[in-house]
Structure formats: C-alpha cells, structure tokens
Design an enzyme around this catalytic site. Sequence first.
Site, short mmCIF file in Angstrom:
data_model
loop_
_atom_site.label_atom_id
_atom_site.label_comp_id
_atom_site.label_asym_id
_atom_site.label_seq_id
_atom_site.Cartn_x
_atom_site.Cartn_y
_atom_site.Cartn_z
N ARG A 50 -3.37 -2.88 -5.30
CA ARG A 50 -2.44 -3.39 -4.64
C ARG A 50 -1.40 -2.20 -5.58
NH1 ARG A 50 -0.38 -9.20 -8.53
NH2 ARG A 50 -0.28 -7.71 -10.14
N ARG A 103 12.74 12.70 -0.20
CA ARG A 103 11.90 14.20 0.33
C ARG A 103 12.67 15.37 -0.90
NH1 ARG A 103 14.26 14.57 5.93
NH2 ARG A 103 15.88 14.12 5.13
N LYS A 149 4.82 -4.07 -5.84
CA LYS A 149 5.63 -4.54 -7.30
C LYS A 149 6.33 -3.56 -7.92
CE LYS A 149 2.99 -5.96 -11.58
NZ LYS A 149 3.88 -7.13 -12.24
N GLU A 182 8.72 -18.20 -7.34
CA GLU A 182 7.68 -17.79 -8.19
C GLU A 182 8.54 -18.22 -9.99
OE1 GLU A 182 5.78 -14.18 -8.44
OE2 GLU A 182 8.12 -13.71 -7.04
#
Length: 286
Positions: A50, A103, A149, A182
Amino acid sequence: MIIYLNGEFVPKEEAKVSVFDHGLLYGDGVFEGIRAYDGRVFRLEEHIDRLYDSAKTLDIQVPLTKEEFAEAILETLRKNNLRDAYIRPVVTRGVGDLGLDPRKCGTPTVFIVATEWGAMYGDLYEKGLTAITVSVRRNPAEAMPPNVKSLNYLNNILAKIEANYKGGDEAIFFDTRGNVAEGSGDNIFVIKNGAIITPYTLNNLRGITRHVVLEVAASLGVQVNEQNLGYFDLYSADEVFVTGTAAEVAPITKIDGRIIGNGQPGPITRQLMAGFTTVTRKEGTP
Ligand code: PLP
C-alpha cells in the site's frame, strides 16, 4: 529510541529532516501505520504494497526495493528491542526549494519510527465508543483518492477536532455525495439482521484491518455486503464497529446521541474482535 533515516539508524535526537523537505512544506509524501504483535510484524507485505501504491500514485519513487524496505522496518524494531509496537514509515518527496514543482526535489526522504504500543482505546473495547458524524467531508475520490495514505491528513484532523468538541471518541465522515465514508483513522462497518455491511473502498482508505476482518467474517460464515450507507443505516444498525491498525476492532455503541442496538458491544462484533485477536497473535513476520 533509534530511528531509521535515509539508510542509517540514528538516535532520536539526531533524526532531523530539512525545513526544505516537501513533506513538511507541502504535505508531499506518504506514510503507513503498522503493528507488531509479540515481535512479529502484522501483514507487513500488505502495508508495504500500500505504501508503494500510494507513492506510485503521487509519482514518488521510493529509493528502496520492497524487500529492503521490509528489512529496514524489521531492523528498526530489533534496534529498539520492541515486541508490541506501532511502526510509522514515511516517504516524502524529498528536499527541494520553496517551489512546489516535484522536479526540484532530489532523493525522497525515508524514515521509520517505531514505538511501544498497547490497546488504543483501553476499556472502551468493553464499553463501546461514542461516535459523532461530522460536517467536514472526506476528500472525494475524484479530487484526491482516499486510498492514497498521504501526509495530507487535514480533513481527518478537522473531523477529529469536531468529534473532540462534541464529546465523541471517534468521528464518522461522509463523502461529498452523502455516503458514509469512514472514521477519522479507521474503516466503518454496520451489522443489520446478522449481516455485515461496509462501504466500498472508493471513498475511504482500503484498510488492511478491514481486509482481515472480512477474512474473519468469511471464516465465521457471516455474510458481508459492500454497499453505500447513510445516516439511516448508522442509527438503525444492530451493531457498529470500526477497524484500523491502531484501533484494531473497536465497537461503537452511541452515534450522535442514538444508542446503537442495546448499547453494548454486540455479539457479532465480539466474535470478530476475538477472531481478529487470534489472527494477529498467530501470524506475522518475525
Ligand atoms: N482510514 C483511515 C483514514 C486511516 O488513516 C486508517 C489507518 O491506517 C484506516 C482507515 C485503517 O486502515 P488500516 O486498517 O490499514 O490501518
């Protein structure tokens, strides 16, 4: 405390990152939360996958192979003599200048912190948590996928602040379409008429604890449906619980003042809590 920082293990006092690190300047980075139980790291591979998927989505190249990363995590635990721990790997874009163009950054910064850890909610696993539905919305998938995340946890923090002010142990988020998403740091499940219902993982983090609980539910023969949920489903549920690496499986017995079920952690939630504990004590990378 010994910290892994960019390939070295250093004392906490020496573990410093630059003020020009884009993780700090822009929240430009990703992280994981991982548990170790009795010296074994739980679902290490899933967490590393993940982490790399989050980094890939942000076009950050983690300067370690997955195997090297796993070894760095295990070595951080060993160096700190930890058996029951919470582990926080972080990968940022790296050091650049004040412009946000990625960059401008060199090699990504990588650090791993591990700390001793026990049950996050103490006696609330027996009593149940009080949850508050909050006005702040989970960032929509089309804006920034909640499956990344990332170091941008501000809307989770706003949700937590709102729950704190309103006397809740945890916040419940909705998405911008009005579907339950959630908790501020965990996935949510309701149980109605013996079946588990949980939102799809488009508007929430694809939780690894969620995945384990779905496996436990399957082994117990409990039916699971993934579907959209609203206020009605929360308030009229027989049981509600949340899952997360830190929270583990935690029952919710009150939402916005409504008593859920009979106000006690329900029988299916208890079975899942026990099943989850069994899995965490059985598995893991030593
Ligand atoms: N949702 C959010 C927003 C989280 O931060 C977390 C914690 O990592 C979770 C859900 C639960 O995911 P996991 O079970 O993988 O820890």
